[in-house]
Design a protein around this motif. Sequence first.
Motif, PDB file in Angstrom:
ATOM      1  N   ASP A 182       5.400   8.873 -10.975  1.00 49.36           N
ATOM      2  CA  ASP A 182       4.542   8.808  -9.794  1.00 49.36           C
ATOM      3  C   ASP A 182       5.014   7.655  -8.915  1.00 49.36           C
ATOM      4  OD1 ASP A 182       2.510   9.684  -8.187  1.00 49.36           O
ATOM      5  OD2 ASP A 182       0.891   9.241  -9.591  1.00 49.36           O
ATOM      6  N   ARG A 183       4.473   7.550  -7.734  1.00 47.03           N
ATOM      7  CA  ARG A 183       4.842   6.474  -6.815  1.00 47.03           C
ATOM      8  C   ARG A 183       3.649   5.543  -6.605  1.00 47.03           C
ATOM      9  NH1 ARG A 183      10.041   6.723  -5.299  1.00 47.03           N
ATOM     10  NH2 ARG A 183      10.893   8.813  -5.363  1.00 47.03           N
ATOM     11  N   ASP A 184       3.937   4.234  -6.491  1.00 43.58           N
ATOM     12  CA  ASP A 184       2.867   3.282  -6.202  1.00 43.58           C
ATOM     13  C   ASP A 184       2.632   3.216  -4.688  1.00 43.58           C
ATOM     14  OD1 ASP A 184       4.915   1.717  -5.172  1.00 43.58           O
ATOM     15  OD2 ASP A 184       4.828   0.204  -6.747  1.00 43.58           O
ATOM     16  N   ARG A 185       1.775   2.297  -4.248  1.00 41.51           N
ATOM     17  CA  ARG A 185       1.434   2.202  -2.817  1.00 41.51           C
ATOM     18  C   ARG A 185       2.634   1.857  -1.940  1.00 41.51           C
ATOM     19  NH1 ARG A 185      -4.476  -0.013  -1.860  1.00 41.51           N
ATOM     20  NH2 ARG A 185      -5.475   0.937  -3.658  1.00 41.51           N
ATOM     21  N   ASP A 186       3.599   1.152  -2.524  1.00 41.51           N
ATOM     22  CA  ASP A 186       4.788   0.760  -1.763  1.00 41.51           C
ATOM     23  C   ASP A 186       5.884   1.819  -1.806  1.00 41.51           C
ATOM     24  OD1 ASP A 186       3.545  -1.701  -1.221  1.00 41.51           O
ATOM     25  OD2 ASP A 186       4.315  -2.557  -3.096  1.00 41.51           O
ATOM     26  N   GLY A 187       5.642   2.920  -2.513  1.00 35.50           N
ATOM     27  CA  GLY A 187       6.628   3.981  -2.589  1.00 35.50           C
ATOM     28  C   GLY A 187       7.616   3.835  -3.744  1.00 35.50           C
ATOM     29  N   LYS A 188       7.447   2.775  -4.568  1.00 34.25           N
ATOM     30  CA  LYS A 188       8.347   2.583  -5.714  1.00 34.25           C
ATOM     31  C   LYS A 188       7.987   3.572  -6.819  1.00 34.25           C
ATOM     32  CE  LYS A 188       9.560  -1.324  -7.295  1.00 34.25           C
ATOM     33  NZ  LYS A 188       9.528  -2.674  -7.901  1.00 34.25           N
TER      34      LYS A 188
END
Length: 97
Positions: free
Chosen positions: A48-54
Amino acid sequence: MAKRLLPSLNRILVEKIVPPSKTSVGILLPEKSSKLNSGKIIAVGPGDRDRDGKLIPVSFKEGDVVLLPEYGGTQVKLAEKEYHLYRDDDIMGTLLD
């Protein structure tokens, strides 16, 4: 042609491990009250991706034997075999030998 499912995001495809109900000589075994709900991981999504797109990768890999929750998951049938889809954070842990 057999279909193969590649889970999306942080999902994991699991084949539940069913303990044998008969011994090799044909003796029927009664169900045990404390049976372990486990499964073997067949496929994992990329994560999955975090809020920063990582990208946050999945915590498990194909072939791991894991402890599953008593309820949950989505049943999937592929080529006459039954599998279950779980999210990464639904899996309770890895079972080691």
